[in-house]
Motif scaffolding. Structure first.
Motif, PDB file in Angstrom:
ATOM      1  N   UNK A   6       0.813  -1.214   0.000  1.00  0.00           N
ATOM      2  CA  UNK A   6       0.000   0.000   0.000  1.00  0.00           C
ATOM      3  C   UNK A   6       0.849   1.268   0.000  1.00  0.00           C
ATOM      4  N   UNK A   7       2.030   1.213   0.535  1.00  0.00           N
ATOM      5  CA  UNK A   7       2.876   2.397   0.633  1.00  0.00           C
ATOM      6  C   UNK A   7       3.805   2.269   1.817  1.00  0.00           C
ATOM      7  N   UNK A   8       4.333   3.398   2.275  1.00  0.00           N
ATOM      8  CA  UNK A   8       5.256   3.410   3.401  1.00  0.00           C
ATOM      9  C   UNK A   8       4.801   4.411   4.449  1.00  0.00           C
ATOM     10  N   UNK A   9       5.187   4.153   5.685  1.00  0.00           N
ATOM     11  CA  UNK A   9       4.865   5.046   6.794  1.00  0.00           C
ATOM     12  C   UNK A   9       5.754   6.281   6.704  1.00  0.00           C
ATOM     13  N   UNK A  10       5.129   7.461   6.765  1.00  0.00           N
ATOM     14  CA  UNK A  10       5.957   8.660   6.740  1.00  0.00           C
ATOM     15  C   UNK A  10       5.719   9.541   7.961  1.00  0.00           C
ATOM     16  N   UNK A  11       4.742   9.182   8.827  1.00  0.00           N
ATOM     17  CA  UNK A  11       4.490   9.966  10.031  1.00  0.00           C
ATOM     18  C   UNK A  11       3.826   9.084  11.063  1.00  0.00           C
ATOM     19  N   UNK A  18      -1.087   6.403  12.413  1.00  0.00           N
ATOM     20  CA  UNK A  18       0.060   6.738  11.582  1.00  0.00           C
ATOM     21  C   UNK A  18      -0.413   7.011  10.165  1.00  0.00           C
ATOM     22  N   UNK A  19       0.413   7.683   9.394  1.00  0.00           N
ATOM     23  CA  UNK A  19       0.080   8.069   8.031  1.00  0.00           C
ATOM     24  C   UNK A  19       0.820   7.192   7.026  1.00  0.00           C
ATOM     25  N   UNK A  20       0.093   6.773   5.990  1.00  0.00           N
ATOM     26  CA  UNK A  20       0.685   6.100   4.839  1.00  0.00           C
ATOM     27  C   UNK A  20       0.796   7.136   3.732  1.00  0.00           C
ATOM     28  N   UNK A  21       1.980   7.214   3.104  1.00  0.00           N
ATOM     29  CA  UNK A  21       2.183   8.220   2.071  1.00  0.00           C
ATOM     30  C   UNK A  21       1.261   7.986   0.888  1.00  0.00           C
ATOM     31  N   UNK A  22       0.892   9.057   0.239  1.00  0.00           N
ATOM     32  CA  UNK A  22       0.039   8.943  -0.928  1.00  0.00           C
ATOM     33  C   UNK A  22       0.830   8.397  -2.104  1.00  0.00           C
ATOM     34  N   UNK A  23       0.121   7.705  -2.989  1.00  0.00           N
ATOM     35  CA  UNK A  23       0.774   7.101  -4.135  1.00  0.00           C
ATOM     36  C   UNK A  23      -0.264   6.603  -5.125  1.00  0.00           C
ATOM     37  N   UNK A  29      -2.610  11.154   1.361  1.00  0.00           N
ATOM     38  CA  UNK A  29      -2.098  10.471   2.541  1.00  0.00           C
ATOM     39  C   UNK A  29      -3.249   9.835   3.311  1.00  0.00           C
ATOM     40  N   UNK A  30      -3.024   8.588   3.758  1.00  0.00           N
ATOM     41  CA  UNK A  30      -4.087   7.831   4.399  1.00  0.00           C
ATOM     42  C   UNK A  30      -3.746   7.616   5.863  1.00  0.00           C
TER      43      UNK A  30
END
Length: 258
Positions: free
Chosen positions: A21-26, A32-37, A43-44
């Motif tokens: 799904x993506x990577x954790x950026x916060x 926690x937030x998953x980066x948008x892509x 951002x999710x």
């Protein structure tokens, strides 16, 4: 339930069916937030309670890919900005709600950053590389001592003795009677002795060759390139400059990216 200390920025997030799904950026206190892509248009925000497992450094969520996509589109928690409602601890602006002890301006905004008021402290890690120098023993050469066998002739003078015969005649008294005169042929044998030289060889130690190894210390310079991070800060007034961190009144600088 998994805690914030078990997660770190940059970890890969996957759905329960293994889709990346993506990577954790916060990281927040409760989510926690998953980066948008490609999967998420923005951002999710995900709660720690939605984590199924952490395996091989990757976060596995409880939901499948399609379920997460529908949740992202329809706002699972009752907000049009993929945030949690106030009953779950997050405000309608995808932030921390009043029930979490923070105002609606101290939560996670609809953009990619965390919003922080004066009571919230945000630490921004700035990294750099250091050189760790170790030493190891290697072969620096060798010294060979070779012995050759050289043959030479050695002459030694050795005194030897031998017997020899001297024959002489001398006069006797003619009136001396002859005893046991048989008047027969007779041969008298007189043995002669002499010394012969026998040579034997034996090995002896002539000298020693001693090889000593001494340790000497010298200084060697080692150069290697290292990297470090530099922080560029811009304010909303710097509209003409490239923004690296947004420090507006509604943004948390930890989660703003260029």
């Amino acid at each position: 339930m998994f805690q914030r200390t078990q997660l770190r920025e940059g970890m890969t997030v996957r759905s329960i069916d293994g889709e990346k799904l993506g990577k954790v950026f916060a990281l927040g206190d409760d989510s926690f937030h998953i980066e948008k892509g490609l999967f998420f248009p923005k951002d999710y925000l995900v709660r720690y309670a939605d984590i199924s497992d952490i395996r091989d450094g990757e976060i596995i969520l409880m939901h499948g890919r399609e379920s997460l996509r529908s949740l992202s589109d329809t706002d699972k928690y009752g907000s049009t900005t993929t945030g949690y409602d106030t009953t779950s601890g997050l405000g309608t602006s995808a932030g921390l709600g009043t029930s979490a002890g923070l105002g609606t301006s101290a939560g996670i905004g609809t953009d990619t950053g965390l919003r922080a008021d004066a009571s919230t402290e945000v630490a921004i890690p700035v990294h750099k590389e250091e050189l760790d120098v170790t030493k190891r023993d290697v072969s620096a050469g060798e010294v060979r001592v070779h012995k050759d066998v050289v043959e030479e002739v050695k002459t030694v003078s050795v005194p030897v003795r031998r017997e020899r015969v001297r024959v002489e005649r001398r006069d006797v008294n003619p009136d001396r009677p002859a005893m046991n005169a048989s008047f027969q042929d007779e041969t008298v044998v007189v043995p002669l002795r002499a010394e012969e030289v026998d040579v034997h060889k034996r090995a002896v130690v002539d000298e020693e060759v001693v090889i000593r190894k001494d340790s000497i210390e010298e200084e060697r310079r080692v150069a290697e390139s290292v990297r470090h991070e530099e922080v560029e800060i811009s304010t909303p007034d710097d509209v003409d400059s490239k923004r690296s961190l947004n420090l507006g009144p509604d943004d948390d600088p930890l989660l703003r990216r260029r």
